[in-house]
Design a protein around this motif. Structure first.
Motif, PDB file in Angstrom:
ATOM      1  N   TRP A 277      36.966  43.771  42.439  1.00 40.52           N
ATOM      2  CA  TRP A 277      37.450  42.508  43.026  1.00 40.52           C
ATOM      3  C   TRP A 277      36.572  42.011  44.172  1.00 40.52           C
ATOM      4  O   TRP A 277      37.012  41.239  45.020  1.00 40.52           O
ATOM      5  CB  TRP A 277      38.917  42.611  43.484  1.00 40.52           C
TER       6      TRP A 277
ATOM      7  N   LYS B  93      38.783  38.343  36.582  1.00 36.19           N
ATOM      8  CA  LYS B  93      38.830  36.881  36.686  1.00 36.19           C
ATOM      9  C   LYS B  93      37.434  36.358  36.940  1.00 36.19           C
ATOM     10  O   LYS B  93      36.563  37.091  37.400  1.00 36.19           O
ATOM     11  CB  LYS B  93      39.747  36.459  37.830  1.00 36.19           C
TER      12      LYS B  93
ATOM     13  N   ASN C  22      45.342  37.657  35.295  1.00 35.24           N
ATOM     14  CA  ASN C  22      44.025  38.243  35.045  1.00 35.24           C
ATOM     15  C   ASN C  22      43.719  38.246  33.542  1.00 35.24           C
ATOM     16  O   ASN C  22      44.612  38.421  32.716  1.00 35.24           O
ATOM     17  CB  ASN C  22      43.974  39.684  35.552  1.00 35.24           C
TER      18      ASN C  22
ATOM     19  N   TRP D  70      38.926  30.829  43.100  1.00 32.09           N
ATOM     20  CA  TRP D  70      39.409  31.674  42.005  1.00 32.09           C
ATOM     21  C   TRP D  70      39.953  30.802  40.895  1.00 32.09           C
ATOM     22  O   TRP D  70      40.537  29.749  41.154  1.00 32.09           O
ATOM     23  CB  TRP D  70      40.548  32.578  42.492  1.00 32.09           C
TER      24      TRP D  70
END
Ligand code: NOJ
Ligand code: NOJ
Length: 709
Positions: free
Chosen positions: A639, A673, A690, A685
């Motif tokens: 992430w 993502k 996801n 984002w």
């Protein structure tokens, strides 16, 4: 702190070299010295392969056509092993050994793949280097002889391409004799069919366009993926210790992570790639250290190559070397694994730029005491060069016309190779500038209590007074380790045993190199190396250093202990334990539970499979913004949302659709993502939940999704 008096320490080194012989693991080249050979130009050990029936007419016995084969071969390297070993080299990088293009690539004269970079069949050996059946016989014989001499063999592997798409065999590729495809006959998509690269700063062009007419392999094709990995695996089964990876900047970057993982799953190895760049201001320099830090593939140190040539040959100031090393040391996680060089098959020799043997010897001394694994390019130790056409390719690939063991360059290499083996500061140490002006550079390497201090004055005529020099060498008088071979002198350190001890003022002589060293045997664990640097649970890994003790201790990933396979005072081999994927600072404890330092290692989730991820109709971007992927495993950046931590930038030849090949953990269901990292660092984002993808357990994978608005 227990110290061995310097005189005694030197006596021990001289008396029992075996005691201090380098560990010589294929996972750790830091204490090694690499000798680079262009096989065809080195030594003709077998005249029966000079003009072989498979590809006749490409040989020039007069050594005047620089684009023809000249007769050097694998048997020739074997016949000159004692010359190479006598120089102190512990490893040989041989130019590509695989079966190359058979046809002449020009209508006037000869243009032949004597260099080895025009493969037609990755599964067998070039007939000019071995024999006319393309067998491994000569290769096996060389490797066996090298291993008997405790030397490592590094093979050059070009995963980017086969042979030229516009002449001769037109890129034809074979699998151990069976035709697969050619540039003009490729029904299965084994090659990319794009124009030549014109913009070497464009990530898409670099990876997917054609490098100088060389038919560009499509690594995402499952057949080519398997072919290239099994070619490397076959060489490993013939006991190849390490690979120099050609043109890693031009091969699909994400795929190369899985290639490295495949090599490391087969056997211990060391990988270093050719990421061509001029200096640390190169636009893709941040991509280069991201690649080195995360792929498990170390790099040839091109920025330092430029700086060494600028300083020693073109007489630039030493600050150029100093700032290059400091910048790289801050950016690369494993700077001591960078592979350093000042000459190669792709640039004019140093002596072409400046025909000054002192400068060559000074550069050589710098390289061998410097940070990184040094390469000596064949012939430099004999001062060979040819200035035709600026000394550039092919005139840098000179015939090795002499094998004298009494040149000063040869002797300097021999001495400093022994120092690299004996004193851990050279291979494992930190780097510190101690004194500098335009002509003088005094730098120190230090690994715990081991210290090497080197003073170079490159000015040919001017001496300089050196005052205020501090060093980590303890009080005492130190003889020049080079015994005056390059006009060096002794040094007296007047007081102290800590990190900053004053040395007497002295005058540094013109064109001089002095090397002073101090070495102690460690009494607690001093970790200097880990290799490979990345791998999944179960992979075999070796930590090297000193003072581990003779009794088995432990290696910890967090609180989880690894299973130890072997343990000695300088080297411990273990398997990566089953711990959560991610970045670890691995700790080695001796049998009494004492640890001193840790070393970085990345635990993968599982073996790596190349997967092409595509996101269609992504968030619109402005100049300087890029789409990345980020997700829930270390392979997907855990992430991360920055250039260095997210995976990418993705590529947008079909904007606003973006794609990227990423190596992902086999059999795992990963979540991720797509994000837009804007030029100013802002992150956008995509919406929704996801994405999920289950990675295949073998072969290659792909997934296309829409950006979630
Ligand atoms: C870089 C190599 O070092 C060079 O010699 C070769 O021609 C190209 N890659 C293409 O393989
Ligand atoms: C933040 C993102 O907004 C979200 O979509 C993603 O699932 C999480 N990061 C993962 O922790």
């Amino acid at each position: 702190m227990q110290r061995i008096p310097r005189a005694l320490a030197i006596a021990i080194v001289l008396a029992c070299p075996i005691l201090h012989a380098p560990a010589l693991h294929s996972q750790d080249f830091k204490k090694q010295v690499i000798y680079q050979v262009v096989t065809d130009r080195f030594y003709d050990g077998d005249t029966t392969n000079d003009n072989p029936a498979e590809s006749p007419g490409l040989f020039d016995s007069t050594h005047t056509n620089w684009q023809a084969y000249w007769g050097g071969d694998l048997a020739g390297i074997q016949q000159q092993l004692s010359y190479i070993k006598g120089m102190g080299a512990t490893a040989i990088w041989v130019s590509p050994v695989v079966n190359n293009e058979n046809l002449n690539c020009t209508s006037s004269g000869i243009s032949a793949p004597y260099h080895g970079y025009w493969a037609r069949d990755f599964m067998n050996i070039e007939e000019h280097f071995g024999d006319n059946t393309n067998s491994f016989t000569a290769f096996n014989s060389l490797v066996t002889a090298m291993h008997a001499d405790n030397m490592k063999i590094i093979v050059d592997e070009a995963n980017n391409h086969s042979n030229p798409d516009n002449c001769g065999e037109m890129g034809s590729l074979y699998n151990n004799g069976t035709f697969m495809a050619a540039a003009n006959n490729d029904p299965n998509g084994y090659f990319h069919h794009n124009p030549d690269i014109s913009n070497y700063n464009d990530r898409y062009q670099l990876q997917y366009y054609t490098l100088e007419d060389l038919t560009d392999l499509n690594q995402e094709n499952a057949t080519i993926d398997a072919y290239l990995k099994s070619a490397a695996s076959q060489l490993q089964s013939h006991s190849v210790d390490a690979f120099r990876l050609d043109a890693v900047k031009d091969v699909t970057w994400g795929w190369e992570y899985s290639f490295a993982n495949s090599v490391y799953n087969n056997a211990p190895s060391f990988l270093f790639g050719e990421w061509d760049q001029t200096n640390t201001s190169d636009p893709l320099y941040p991509d280069s250290y991201k690649f080195a830090n995360n792929s498990g593939i170390s790099l040839l140190d091109f920025p330092l190559n430029t700086a060494i040539r600028d300083v020693f040959a073109s007489n630039n100031n030493f600050s150029e070397i100093d700032s290059t090393i400091n910048t790289e040391n801050a950016n690369f996680t494993y700077p001591n694994d960078l592979v350093t060089f000042f000459d190669s098959q792709d640039e004019s020799r140093l002596l072409t730029i400046n025909d000054n043997q002192n400068r060559l010897q000074e550069a050589m001394a710098f390289l061998l005491t410097g940070r990184g694994v040094p390469i000596v390019f064949y012939g430099d130790e004999q001062y060979l060069f040819n200035n035709t056409n600026g000394g550039n390719d092919p005139y840098n690939r000179v015939w090795m016309s002499s094998f004298s063991t009494s040149t000063n360059a040869y002797k300097i290499i021999t001495k400093l190779a022994a120092l690299r083996a004996a004193n851990d500061a050279v291979g494992y140490g930190a780097w510190k500038q101690r004194w500098i002006n335009n002509d003088v550079y005094i730098y120190e390497r230090q690994f715990f209590n081991d210290v090497v201090l080197v003073a170079i004055n490159k000015n040919d005529t001017t001496s300089y007074p050196v005052s205020g020099l501090d060093t980590a060498l303890p009080a005492g008088t130190y003889a020049d380790y080079l015994s005056g071979l390059q006009s060096g002198n002794s040094l007296t350190v007047t007081a102290g045993s800590g990190g900053n001890n004053p040395a007497n003022n002295y005058t540094i002589a013109p064109h001089s190199v002095s090397v002073w060293q101090y070495q102690v045997n460690a009494t607690t664990p001093e970790v200097g190396s880990i290799g490979p640097r990345i791998g999944q649970p179960g992979m075999t890994v070796t930590i090297a250093g000193d003072g581990f003790g003779s009794t088995t201790g432990s290696v910890l990933f967090g609180t989880t202990a690894a299973t130890i396979k072997s343990w000695s005072n300088t080297s411990v081999t273990f398997t990566v334990p089953s711990v959560t994927n991610g970045a670890y600072n691995v700790q080695l404890r001796n049998s009494g539970g004492t640890a001193t330092n840790t070393i970085a290692f990345t635990v993968l989730t599982a073996k790596l499979i190349p997967v092409t991820l595509t996101v269609d109709n992504a968030n619109p971007t402005n100049t300087g913004d890029y789409i990345y992927v980020t997700g829930n495993t270390v392979e997907l950046g855990n992430w991360g949302t920055t250039f260095q931590t997210a995976i990418g930038p993705m590529l947008d030849p079909n904007y606003p659709n973006w794609f990227l090949n990423v190596s992902l953990p086999a059999g795992q269901t990963v979540q991720f993502k797509f994000i837009d990292i804007q030029a100013n660092g802002n992150v956008i984002w995509e919406n929704g939940s996801n994405h999920m993808y289950t990675v295949p357990t073998s072969g290659t994978g792909s997934l296309t999704v829409n950006w979630q608005y």
